[in-house]
Motif scaffolding. Structure first.
Motif, short mmCIF file in Angstrom:
data_model
loop_
_atom_site.label_atom_id
_atom_site.label_comp_id
_atom_site.label_asym_id
_atom_site.label_seq_id
_atom_site.Cartn_x
_atom_site.Cartn_y
_atom_site.Cartn_z
N UNK A 66 17.65 -13.32 51.24
CA UNK A 66 17.67 -14.15 52.31
C UNK A 66 18.02 -15.53 52.24
N UNK A 67 18.28 -16.50 53.39
CA UNK A 67 18.67 -18.12 53.22
C UNK A 67 18.34 -18.58 53.69
N UNK A 68 17.87 -19.94 53.13
CA UNK A 68 17.36 -20.70 54.04
C UNK A 68 18.22 -21.91 55.07
N UNK A 69 18.48 -22.17 56.32
CA UNK A 69 19.24 -23.54 55.81
C UNK A 69 18.80 -24.96 55.62
N UNK A 70 20.07 -25.69 55.16
CA UNK A 70 19.41 -26.49 55.08
C UNK A 70 20.76 -27.39 55.77
N UNK A 71 20.94 -27.49 56.99
CA UNK A 71 21.64 -27.83 58.17
C UNK A 71 23.17 -27.86 57.23
N UNK A 72 23.83 -28.63 58.91
CA UNK A 72 25.35 -29.04 58.19
C UNK A 72 25.98 -27.95 57.83
N UNK A 73 26.21 -26.51 58.00
CA UNK A 73 26.71 -25.59 57.04
C UNK A 73 26.06 -25.88 56.45
N UNK A 74 25.15 -25.90 55.54
CA UNK A 74 24.43 -25.85 53.69
C UNK A 74 23.54 -25.00 54.00
N UNK A 110 28.89 -23.75 52.45
CA UNK A 110 28.48 -23.60 51.41
C UNK A 110 27.26 -22.63 51.33
N UNK A 111 27.23 -22.81 50.04
CA UNK A 111 25.85 -21.88 49.64
C UNK A 111 25.78 -22.27 48.44
N UNK A 155 29.17 -21.85 46.45
CA UNK A 155 30.27 -21.60 46.95
C UNK A 155 30.66 -22.24 48.03
N UNK A 156 31.47 -21.88 47.93
CA UNK A 156 32.78 -22.90 49.01
C UNK A 156 32.99 -21.51 49.88
#
Length: 167
Positions: A66-74, A110-111, A155-156
């Protein structure tokens, strides 16, 4: 095996898999009470702009990511687990590629992830996939995580193309 978007019918199987790996295998003793996101995946992931996938074989959950959205492409990579008897069968790579394709399509840059220090195989996977280990002081954005002797990785997506390397 197929990778599907999260479905409530698999909720308990996903929780059982994750808790088993965290607590029986990794011995990090992380109770469900400290992971409210598992009790309401649609709220914590999907409604917040993230996603949660399941690897399913014959109606059994064998993996999650899964991933959580942290805004601004993160984004923060979360809940990446594969059942022990399905490891080394490319399930983890298939889950990761699903996540990565979604992140790239949605323009994430970014991840971030945190992983227990005892998870040596996970560290190798992330490093081969282009993640770099960072310190808490080098977090690129505010991120709270259960501080249980965790390692942080970043990760960029723009810099490296972020693709799994041949393993």
């Amino acid at each position: 095996m197929e990778i599907i978007n999260y479905q409530e019918v698999y909720k308990q199987q996903a929780i059982d898999l994750i808790l088993s790996i965290q607590n029986s295998e990794a011995k990090i003793n992380l109770p469900i009470e400290e992971q409210p996101d598992l009790l309401d995946i649609p709220l914590y992931y999907e409604k917040a702009g993230g996603a949660f996938w399941l690897a399913v074989e014959q109606n059994e959950v064998i993996g999650t990511i899964a991933f959580m959205n942290y805004g601004n492409g993160r984004a923060v990579l979360k809940k990446f687990f594969v059942r022990r008897d399905w490891r080394n069968k490319k399930i983890g790579y298939a889950l990761y590629e699903t996540l990565l394709a979604c992140l790239k399509k949605q323009g994430y840059q970014q991840v971030l992830l945190d992983t227990p220090s005892v998870a040596k195989a996970s560290h190798r996977f992330y490093e081969r996939a282009g993640f770099c280990q960072i310190t808490k002081e080098n977090l690129p954005f505010p991120y709270e995580y259960p501080d249980r002797d965790s390692y942080l990785y970043l990760l960029d997506l723009d810099a490296c193309g972020a693709q799994t390397k041949n393993q």
